[in-house]
Motif scaffolding. Structure first.
Motif, mmCIF file in Angstrom:
data_model
loop_
_atom_site.group_PDB
_atom_site.id
_atom_site.type_symbol
_atom_site.label_atom_id
_atom_site.label_comp_id
_atom_site.label_asym_id
_atom_site.label_seq_id
_atom_site.Cartn_x
_atom_site.Cartn_y
_atom_site.Cartn_z
ATOM 1 N N ALA A 35 45.924 52.429 65.681
ATOM 2 C CA ALA A 35 45.438 53.629 64.574
ATOM 3 C C ALA A 35 43.792 53.530 64.376
ATOM 4 O O ALA A 35 43.320 54.345 63.794
ATOM 5 N N TRP A 38 41.598 54.078 61.052
ATOM 6 C CA TRP A 38 43.031 54.526 60.265
ATOM 7 C C TRP A 38 43.832 53.170 59.775
ATOM 8 O O TRP A 38 44.516 53.683 58.960
ATOM 9 N N THR A 172 44.699 56.751 66.586
ATOM 10 C CA THR A 172 44.768 57.798 65.909
ATOM 11 C C THR A 172 45.352 58.125 64.513
ATOM 12 O O THR A 172 46.148 57.048 64.335
ATOM 13 N N ALA A 173 45.101 59.152 63.682
ATOM 14 C CA ALA A 173 45.816 59.065 62.424
ATOM 15 C C ALA A 173 47.120 59.484 62.459
ATOM 16 O O ALA A 173 47.748 59.015 61.698
ATOM 17 N N ASN A 174 47.672 59.757 63.600
ATOM 18 C CA ASN A 174 49.198 59.794 63.900
ATOM 19 C C ASN A 174 50.029 58.568 63.616
ATOM 20 O O ASN A 174 51.189 58.806 63.430
ATOM 21 N N GLU A 175 49.320 57.652 64.101
ATOM 22 C CA GLU A 175 49.843 56.444 63.952
ATOM 23 C C GLU A 175 49.756 55.673 62.653
ATOM 24 O O GLU A 175 50.055 54.504 62.389
ATOM 25 N N LEU A 176 49.233 56.425 61.554
ATOM 26 C CA LEU A 176 48.998 55.682 60.260
ATOM 27 C C LEU A 176 50.367 55.199 59.689
ATOM 28 O O LEU A 176 50.160 54.208 59.105
ATOM 29 N N SER A 370 59.204 53.671 61.521
ATOM 30 C CA SER A 370 58.093 54.193 62.106
ATOM 31 C C SER A 370 57.244 53.020 62.986
ATOM 32 O O SER A 370 56.357 53.209 63.502
#
Length: 420
Positions: A35, A38, A172-176, A370
């Motif tokens: 992340a 992030w 990336t923010a997708n992995e927050l 997740s």
């Protein structure tokens, strides 16, 4: 019930050594790889999940003071099979966390032979526990001062020197959400104060009402400061590849002279955190034995050997990154069950609203699902195998007990006349 500022400070100091372990010294590397920057907001989400779970365990510990941790709470509230699943998740998480803490110690203190250093730490800590050593409030305070002092030096050093331009950024923010689950291990030692062991001094609800948010909040501030510092100095790409982020950040900041202090801090934090992890696993095994889910004649020394052997096996089989991820995933499953059982507590047993347990349950499931896929698969496999093994052991013991009860009493054979 009243409380004093000294009681709150003592409670927080008792919990900090169990919290400031592998997460602050090694957890930022895998998080940065996923992340990048992030990971900082992900820390806030992880802290929120930990706060809700801490509230749940504190309430249940007060309602069931002799239950033996989350396994006992779930058994009392939800039944036998959910309790066995809870115990399995807890033991898998403790085993992986023991490996992560020990490997962190080995990486910082014995970088030439990290696995051997990790195994040595497991053996030494298990021996200390078997000998009756405990982290008293005074010892815990001393550990907290040492570790916080070292971390403060690291933060001051990495912010005082302008970093070399990074070759690139990762994450990336997708992995927050996934990184928040991974970083949950950074706060998972709160049970040291929310669910004391048998014979230890319990903390009043009034003191915990302040001490728990202070403990989680202080830990969050420390993690944010250290995380921002190493990210600034190394950049997310270099940080993701670092086996020892704090050491490498000091070297990059031209503060290599402080590396020995970081090694001391890692050693002190490793011993304290691993002691809590092994003791926590020992308590769950003891509760399983007392409830008949494991053989009841297992002695404490035998359980200590079992816990140490399982931790050593995890050290050998799992690299540090996987150990951290499995520890996070399995521990989140454990707190999903614990929060679920806290939801059905009677109102008189509550210090915090039922909504905190509901939020904790939802966050625990979301964050666990997740986590990285390899960690999720290992955790699910361990949960299934552990639950099945505990159930099989309990069934065999029950069957053996029924056979002994049903068998006719043994009577000596009739004496033959004329023989003596």
């Amino acid at each position: 019930m009243t409380h004093t500022p000294r009681e709150i400070v003592t409670t927080v100091a008792l919990g900090l050594p169990a919290v400031l372990g592998a997460g602050v010294f090694a957890g930022f590397a895998p998080a940065a790889g996923l992340a990048g920057w992030w990971l900082l907001p992900a820390l806030v989400l992880a802290a929120l999940a930990a706060l809700c779970s801490a509230f749940s365990t504190a309430d249940q510990s007060r309602a069931y003071p002799d239950a033996g941790g989350g396994y006992g709470y779930v058994r009392a509230q939800l039944g036998v099979w959910p309790a066995r699943m809870t115990a399995s998740a807890h033991l898998v998480g403790r085993g992986a966390m023991a490996a992560a803490v020990a490997l962190m110690f080995g990486t910082y203190v014995v970088p030439e032979q990290p696995v051997l250093g990790a195994l040595a730490l497991v053996v030494m800590t298990a021996v200390l526990g078997a000998a009756g050593f405990r982290f008293t409030p005074r010892v815990s305070t001393a550990v907290s001062v040492v570790v916080l002092g070292v971390l403060a030096l690291v933060v001051a050093s990495v912010f005082s020197i302008e970093p070399v331009p990074s070759a690139g950024e990762t994450g990336t923010a997708n992995e927050l959400i996934g990184v928040a689950g991974l970083l949950f291990t950074a706060f998972a030692g709160f049970e040291r104060v929310t669910a004391p062991y048998r014979g230890e001094r319990t903390h009043s609800p009034a003191a915990l009402r302040i001490a728990i948010p202070v403990l989680i909040g202080l830990s969050l501030v420390v993690y944010l400061a250290v995380g921002a510092g190493v990210l600034r100095q190394l950049g997310s790409a270099r940080l993701a590849l670092s086996p020892a982020p704090l050491r490498d950040a000091l070297i990059a900041a031209d503060a290599s002279a402080l590396v020995p202090l970081v090694q001391i801090g890692a050693a002190v934090a490793g011993v304290a955190a691993l002691h809590f992890v092994l003791t926590s696993a020992h308590r769950t095994l003891t509760a399983l034995s007392e409830d008949g889910d494991l053989p009841t004649r297992l002695r404490p020394v035998v359980l200590t050997v079992v816990v140490a052997a399982a931790s050593a096996l995890a050290v050998v089989l799992m690299p540090l990154t996987l150990a951290l991820a499995v520890a996070a995933c399995a521990t989140l499953f454990y707190y999903a069950f614990t929060n679920a059982s806290a939801r059905v507590l009677l109102q008189n047993d509550r210090t915090w609203p039922m909504r905190t347990a509901c939020l904790g349950l939802g966050l625990a499931v979301l964050l666990a699902m997740s986590t990285p896929v390899p960690a999720l698969l290992v955790s699910l496999a361990g949960l299934a195998a552990g639950t099945g093994l505990i159930g099989l052991t309990a069934a065999l013991r029950s069957s053996l007990k029924e056979r002994r009860t049903a068998s006719p009493a043994h009577t000596p054979p009739a004496r033959t006349p004329g023989r003596s």
